[in-house]
Design a protein around this motif. Structure first.
Motif, PDB file in Angstrom:
ATOM      1  N   GLY A   3     -93.325 -29.337   8.684  1.00 57.40           N
ATOM      2  CA  GLY A   3     -93.656 -29.878   9.137  1.00 57.40           C
ATOM      3  C   GLY A   3     -92.694 -30.232   9.969  1.00 57.40           C
ATOM      4  O   GLY A   3     -91.987 -30.327   8.884  1.00 57.40           O
ATOM      5  N   LYS A   4     -92.241 -30.783  10.862  1.00 54.79           N
ATOM      6  CA  LYS A   4     -91.636 -31.869  11.230  1.00 54.79           C
ATOM      7  C   LYS A   4     -90.910 -33.347  10.490  1.00 54.79           C
ATOM      8  O   LYS A   4     -90.180 -33.738  10.287  1.00 54.79           O
ATOM      9  N   LEU A   5     -91.804 -33.777   9.926  1.00 54.87           N
ATOM     10  CA  LEU A   5     -91.411 -35.176   9.332  1.00 54.87           C
ATOM     11  C   LEU A   5     -91.414 -34.277   7.635  1.00 54.87           C
ATOM     12  O   LEU A   5     -90.223 -35.274   7.345  1.00 54.87           O
ATOM     13  N   ASP A   6     -91.194 -33.191   7.646  1.00 52.44           N
ATOM     14  CA  ASP A   6     -90.814 -32.761   6.803  1.00 52.44           C
ATOM     15  C   ASP A   6     -89.946 -32.266   6.148  1.00 52.44           C
ATOM     16  O   ASP A   6     -88.277 -32.344   5.984  1.00 52.44           O
ATOM     17  N   SER A   7     -89.187 -31.941   7.714  1.00 55.85           N
ATOM     18  CA  SER A   7     -87.730 -31.213   8.034  1.00 55.85           C
ATOM     19  C   SER A   7     -87.369 -32.825   8.460  1.00 55.85           C
ATOM     20  O   SER A   7     -85.582 -33.070   7.857  1.00 55.85           O
ATOM     21  N   LYS A 115     -96.033 -31.715  20.503  1.00 56.98           N
ATOM     22  CA  LYS A 115     -97.738 -31.667  20.411  1.00 56.98           C
ATOM     23  C   LYS A 115     -97.624 -32.123  17.803  1.00 56.98           C
ATOM     24  O   LYS A 115     -96.809 -31.716  17.372  1.00 56.98           O
ATOM     25  N   ASP A 116     -98.992 -32.720  18.087  1.00 60.37           N
ATOM     26  CA  ASP A 116    -100.150 -32.935  17.013  1.00 60.37           C
ATOM     27  C   ASP A 116     -98.769 -33.628  16.221  1.00 60.37           C
ATOM     28  O   ASP A 116     -99.240 -34.769  14.914  1.00 60.37           O
ATOM     29  N   LEU A 117     -97.902 -34.364  16.578  1.00 58.74           N
ATOM     30  CA  LEU A 117     -97.486 -35.943  16.567  1.00 58.74           C
ATOM     31  C   LEU A 117     -97.638 -36.894  17.407  1.00 58.74           C
ATOM     32  O   LEU A 117     -97.326 -37.271  18.200  1.00 58.74           O
ATOM     33  N   ASP A 134     -84.478 -59.387  14.305  1.00 59.12           N
ATOM     34  CA  ASP A 134     -85.354 -58.449  14.823  1.00 59.12           C
ATOM     35  C   ASP A 134     -85.596 -57.413  13.459  1.00 59.12           C
ATOM     36  O   ASP A 134     -84.838 -57.156  13.046  1.00 59.12           O
ATOM     37  N   GLY A 135     -87.437 -56.986  14.000  1.00 58.74           N
ATOM     38  CA  GLY A 135     -87.877 -55.491  12.697  1.00 58.74           C
ATOM     39  C   GLY A 135     -88.327 -54.903  13.454  1.00 58.74           C
ATOM     40  O   GLY A 135     -89.169 -55.529  14.076  1.00 58.74           O
ATOM     41  N   ASP A 136     -88.753 -54.024  12.877  1.00 60.57           N
ATOM     42  CA  ASP A 136     -90.110 -53.218  13.031  1.00 60.57           C
ATOM     43  C   ASP A 136     -89.779 -52.079  12.335  1.00 60.57           C
ATOM     44  O   ASP A 136     -89.214 -51.856  11.291  1.00 60.57           O
ATOM     45  N   LEU A 137     -91.499 -51.535  13.099  1.00 61.33           N
ATOM     46  CA  LEU A 137     -91.370 -50.157  11.696  1.00 61.33           C
ATOM     47  C   LEU A 137     -92.560 -49.209  12.604  1.00 61.33           C
ATOM     48  O   LEU A 137     -93.295 -49.623  13.328  1.00 61.33           O
ATOM     49  N   SER A 138     -92.171 -48.087  12.838  1.00 61.76           N
ATOM     50  CA  SER A 138     -92.761 -46.818  13.304  1.00 61.76           C
ATOM     51  C   SER A 138     -93.958 -46.006  12.226  1.00 61.76           C
ATOM     52  O   SER A 138     -93.070 -45.488  11.533  1.00 61.76           O
ATOM     53  N   TYR A 139     -94.799 -45.650  12.525  1.00 59.58           N
ATOM     54  CA  TYR A 139     -95.782 -44.774  11.926  1.00 59.58           C
ATOM     55  C   TYR A 139     -95.681 -43.897  11.758  1.00 59.58           C
ATOM     56  O   TYR A 139     -96.458 -44.086  13.401  1.00 59.58           O
ATOM     57  N   TYR A 140     -95.332 -42.344  11.511  1.00 58.99           N
ATOM     58  CA  TYR A 140     -95.281 -41.269  12.025  1.00 58.99           C
ATOM     59  C   TYR A 140     -96.556 -40.359  11.638  1.00 58.99           C
ATOM     60  O   TYR A 140     -96.540 -40.026  10.963  1.00 58.99           O
ATOM     61  N   GLY A 253     -85.477 -33.742  16.045  1.00 57.56           N
ATOM     62  CA  GLY A 253     -85.410 -35.506  18.017  1.00 57.56           C
ATOM     63  C   GLY A 253     -86.812 -35.344  17.168  1.00 57.56           C
ATOM     64  O   GLY A 253     -87.996 -34.671  17.361  1.00 57.56           O
ATOM     65  N   LEU A 254     -87.366 -36.734  17.285  1.00 59.34           N
ATOM     66  CA  LEU A 254     -88.388 -37.335  17.502  1.00 59.34           C
ATOM     67  C   LEU A 254     -88.945 -38.623  18.814  1.00 59.34           C
ATOM     68  O   LEU A 254     -88.204 -39.450  18.833  1.00 59.34           O
ATOM     69  N   GLY A 255     -89.115 -37.751  20.189  1.00 59.91           N
ATOM     70  CA  GLY A 255     -89.314 -38.849  21.335  1.00 59.91           C
ATOM     71  C   GLY A 255     -90.714 -38.456  21.939  1.00 59.91           C
ATOM     72  O   GLY A 255     -90.909 -37.333  21.841  1.00 59.91           O
ATOM     73  N   GLY A 256     -90.355 -39.148  22.692  1.00 64.43           N
ATOM     74  CA  GLY A 256     -91.634 -39.135  23.898  1.00 64.43           C
ATOM     75  C   GLY A 256     -92.639 -40.682  24.574  1.00 64.43           C
ATOM     76  O   GLY A 256     -91.832 -41.134  24.587  1.00 64.43           O
ATOM     77  N   PRO A 257     -93.310 -40.466  25.141  1.00 67.07           N
ATOM     78  CA  PRO A 257     -93.603 -41.712  26.085  1.00 67.07           C
ATOM     79  C   PRO A 257     -94.744 -42.819  25.178  1.00 67.07           C
ATOM     80  O   PRO A 257     -95.084 -42.165  24.250  1.00 67.07           O
TER      81      PRO A 257
END
Length: 265
Positions: A3-7, A115-117, A134-140, A253-257
């Motif tokens: 999927g996209k994360l593997d890319s 879709k699906d992410l 500052d520090g941040d961590l995103s979990y996809y 690209g990984l983006g969205g509201p």
């Protein structure tokens, strides 16, 4: 099923056709894989832009920007601003609390990435007189591919502009990638890189907070960039915000509201 994360992993490790150059990465099986505005106010000593060549005024007369201190939270106790000339305990009255030389915040948000992410994220920030951390961590999470990935940053910034209604931070730090997929679904990959960041918080009028951020850097063999903008509404020390974030890793690209909550400490 890839999927996209593997890319994203392919971009970071350099196995895609778009990746080149060098960096730093590690994995479990190899150490080298993977005139617009006028916010003038007679009682706050602040102006920004506007006709007549007013420019930006930092702080009040007789004091520089570094002398400004933080209120308990933006617009606390009916104030028009977030920062103020220092107010000590003896000067504070029943309508105001003492100011302080440092402040902070913690936040959490969720986002739809197509879709699906999906993405969940959290972070924290410390603001002092002249520096910010500052520090941040995103979990996809990508369900059809049964895949997950963490992307994060940690930064040290200077505060070159600090007024009663605005804070600008410029600095740099590190980018990180941590594999989050289920063990047995493939080699787990990890990566490090560098980051340059800039962020801006504006406090135009109660109860609004406008925030923006831009990042650019490297994650092993992939160029990465991020841009985000949010609009928040203050409810006491809690900010409810919504906006948009886009993360670019190489050609992926990984983006969205995004929507979330920020607590000003």
């Amino acid at each position: 099923m890839a999927g996209k994360l593997d890319s994203v992993r392919s971009e970071v490790s350099g196995s895609s056709s778009s990746s080149s150059s060098s960096g730093s990465s590690g994995s479990s099986d190899s150490s080298s894989s993977s005139s617009c505005c006028d916010w003038s106010s007679d009682d706050d000593g602040y102006s920004f832009g506007g006709g007549g060549g007013g420019g930006v005024a930092f702080g009040a007369s007789g004091g520089g920007w570094a002398e400004l201190e933080y209120r308990q939270y933006p617009y606390a106790h009916g104030a028009r601003t977030y920062l103020s000339e220092p107010i000590d305990e003896d000067e504070a009255d029943e309508l105001e609390e003492p100011t302080r030389p440092r402040s902070g915040m913690v936040w959490a948000e969720g986002a739809v990435q197509g879709k699906d992410l999906w993405r969940g994220a959290g972070g924290l920030r410390y603001d002092g007189r002249r520096i910010s951390l500052d520090g941040d961590l995103s979990y996809y999470v990508e369900l059809p591919a049964d895949d997950a990935l963490y992307l994060g940053t940690a930064n040290l910034s200077l505060i070159p502009v600090k007024t009663k209604r605005a804070i600008l931070r410029l600095g740099g730090g590190v980018n990180t990638m941590i594999d989050g997929r289920v063990p047995g679904e493939g080699p787990r990959e990890y990566a490090l890189g560098w980051n340059v960041t800039g962020s801006l918080d504006l406090f135009p009028a109660w109860p609004i907070v406008l925030s923006g951020r831009v990042d650019a850097g490297r994650l092993y063999k992939a160029w990465v960039g991020r841009g985000r903008a949010t609009l928040g509404v203050m409810v006491s020390r809690l900010e409810i915000f919504g906006g948009y974030e886009h993360m670019q890793v190489g050609k992926v690209g990984l983006g969205g509201p995004t929507f979330g909550l920020r607590v000003w400490l």
